[in-house]
Design an enzyme around this catalytic site. Structure first.
Site: not given
Ligand code: NAI
Length: 482
Positions: A55, A78, A83, A143, A205, A230, A235, A239-240, A244, A350, A403, A411, A415
């Site tokens: 991003h 990006s 983003s 990322d 990332e 990650n 991180k 960050d997560n 968020c 993501h 963020h 984070s 990196q």
């Molecule tokens: P995580 O694996 O810690 O959490 C995801 C959760 O979703 C898990 O607890 C899992 O059991 C649950 N899950 C899976 N399938 C499901 C379903 N069908 N219904 C309900 N729950 C379900 O992953 P994390 O770190 O929380 O990341 C989640 C996403 O966010 C990833 O795609 C990651 O890359 C992205 N992300 C986005 C950020 C942003 O700024 N927008 C920042 C960091 C991560």
């Protein structure tokens, strides 16, 4: 040469504004700035050609300029079509010393609101190094894994001797990738094989990109080592979660300005991201419902005081829906059809496959209208309206600015350290997926304490031996979960 001012951004005249925000961000990114000072003379990244796909925000600009301060050459794109902050991209292209008329920054290919074709073209540009023998980078900073994916697909198809026809693609995105590879393979035979031959590794990332890497490693197709940034504690647990917690409501507010207090919000997924999202909506006075498939995370949500339900049971009564699972097909068209008038639907995971946008578009009689960029209404034949944020792509970066600096400093310090590790100690990392050692994770945290006025208690030697650690750390075994 790789330092020639080839770039594509929206508007170079935004560079001065971008530069001011970068300067403000630097103060809020003490970890990155400490690393700049620590390595100013050693320049451990001299000789590194880093392709970044992440991003293109103000915070990323501080990361990029940290990498260059450490000696690296950098090309950037990006990792999401919505983003980019155009003023940040302009400032990076112009560089701290350049002017819009005489830009002297790094080659950056990013603007807010790219088409899919443009997005993958930008990724290709970031991966293509005009001055280099291989024509490519020797490091990737990724990322979500799109730069890594393009290289791997290119190499795979060159080995097969042909790129599958774009007509066989199962999605728009796959079609665009196949078209791009068909073109590049025809233009430059063995482009990707040659380009990948000097890549020492990738630092990844996010949760979703890391997932792709472990899959490739298990399948035996991973071409070079990877550091999973990650899963540094500093991180994903920061960050997560805290990132968020800040940027989810920022995105909802800028998109809709709807009062969150009193509303019912559903968060799908209670991992690190979901935990931060749920906390922020509750803090605004929303009643938060969580959906989960994992009994441990479901129990955590219940213990944290949230109702845990199934989406189909609450879909008609909630006001705000946010997906945070990293999984696909979470909110389906049949769910959206049943939602309340003016329910808000968005994703913070993501990729854009958590919400079935294609299915929504196919519902009979549904009409899409743009309120403003990245905010759309979908009107059903009975007059009910759904508000969809960022077309189902991550709303905190599409509708707001992602963020804030302080959390990204954690984070991006990871990196930068990961880039130094892989680039300077390549032989210590055979192809595989690694996390940084805990003492480096603790170092990243330490770099952020002073700025918050934290006074850390010092372990006495007798205490250290009593709990079986060294006075200077690491303080926890690798299996500790924080
Ligand atoms: P995580 O694996 O810690 O959490 C995801 C959760 O979703 C898990 O607890 C899992 O059991 C649950 N899950 C899976 N399938 C499901 C379903 N069908 N219904 C309900 N729950 C379900 O992953 P994390 O770190 O929380 O990341 C989640 C996403 O966010 C990833 O795609 C990651 O890359 C992205 N992300 C986005 C950020 C942003 O700024 N927008 C920042 C960091 C991560």
């Amino acid at each position: 040469t790789a330092t020639s001012p080839d770039f594509k951004v929206a508007d170079l005249s935004l560079a001065a504004y971008g530069r001011k925000e970068i300067q403000l961000a630097e103060h809020e990114m003490p970890g990155l700035m400490a690393i700049r000072r620590e390595y100013a003379e050693a320049r451990p990244l001299a000789g590194a050609r880093i392709t970044g796909s992440l991003h293109m925000t103000v915070q990323t600009a501080v990361l990029i300029e940290t990498l260059t301060a450490l000696g690296a050459e950098v090309r950037w794109a990006s990792c999401n079509i919505f983003s980019t902050q155009d003023h940040a991209a302009a400032a990076v292209a112009v560089g701290p010393e350049g002017t819009p008329d005489a830009p002297g920054g790094i080659p950056v290919f990013a603007w807010k609101g790219e088409t899919l074709e443009e997005y993958w073209w930008c990724t290709e540009q970031a991966l293509t190094w005009p001055g280099a023998d291989t024509g490519g980078p020797n490091m990737i900073l990724d990322d979500g894994g799109d730069a890594t994916l393009l290289v791997h697909k290119g190499v795979e198809f060159e080995k097969d001797g042909k790129v599958p026809s774009p007509d066989t693609a199962e999605s728009d995105e796959e079609r665009v990738i196949l078209q791009l590879l068909t073109r590049t393979v025809a233009e430059t035979p063995q482009k990707w094989t040659r380009l990948s031959s000097e890549i020492r590794g990738v630092t990844e990332e996010t949760t979703t990109g890391v997932h792709r890497l472990y899959e490739m490693h298990q399948a035996g197709t991973l071409l070079f080592p990877a550091i999973n940034v990650n899963d540094s504690v500093t991180k994903s647990k920061f960050d997560n979660k805290y990132g968020c917690r800040h940027s989810l409501v920022d995105g909802i507010n800028r998109a809709t300005d709807v009062l969150i207090g009193g509303k019912t919000a559903v968060i799908c997924g209670y991992g690190d991201v979901g935990k931060g999202c749920a906390e922020s909506l509750r803090a605004q006075g929303a009643r938060v419902i969580v959906t989960e498939i994992d009994p441990i995370c479901a129990l955590q949500a219940a213990m944290d005081g949230y109702q845990v339900a199934r989406l189909e049971d609450v879909v008609e009564t909630a006001d705000i829906f946010v997906t945070a699972t990293g999984n696909k097909d979470i909110i389906l068209a049949e769910h959206m059809q049943r939602m309340k008038h003016q329910a808000i639907v968005g994703n913070i995971g993501h990729f854009d496959n958590e919400i079935d946008m294609a299915g929504l578009a196919k519902l009979p009689g549904v009409v899409k209208d743009e309120v403003k960029p990245q905010v759309h209404t979908w009107t059903f034949p009975d007059g009910r309206v759904l508000i969809v944020l960022s077309e189902g792509r991550l709303l905190n970066l599409g509708n707001a600015t992602g963020h804030p600096s302080f959390v990204m400093s954690n984070s991006f310090a990871n990196q930068t350290i990961a880039q130094i590790e892989l680039f300077t100690k390549t032989s210590e990392y055979p192809t595989g997926v690694y996390v940084l050692p805990k003492h480096l994770d603790e170092k990243v945290a330490r770099l952020h304490l002073d700025a918050l006025g934290v006074r850390l208690t010092e372990l006495r030697p007798d205490q250290a031996s009593y709990i079986g650690v060294k006075v200077e750390g690491p303080y926890k075994p690798d299996h500790y979960r924080y």
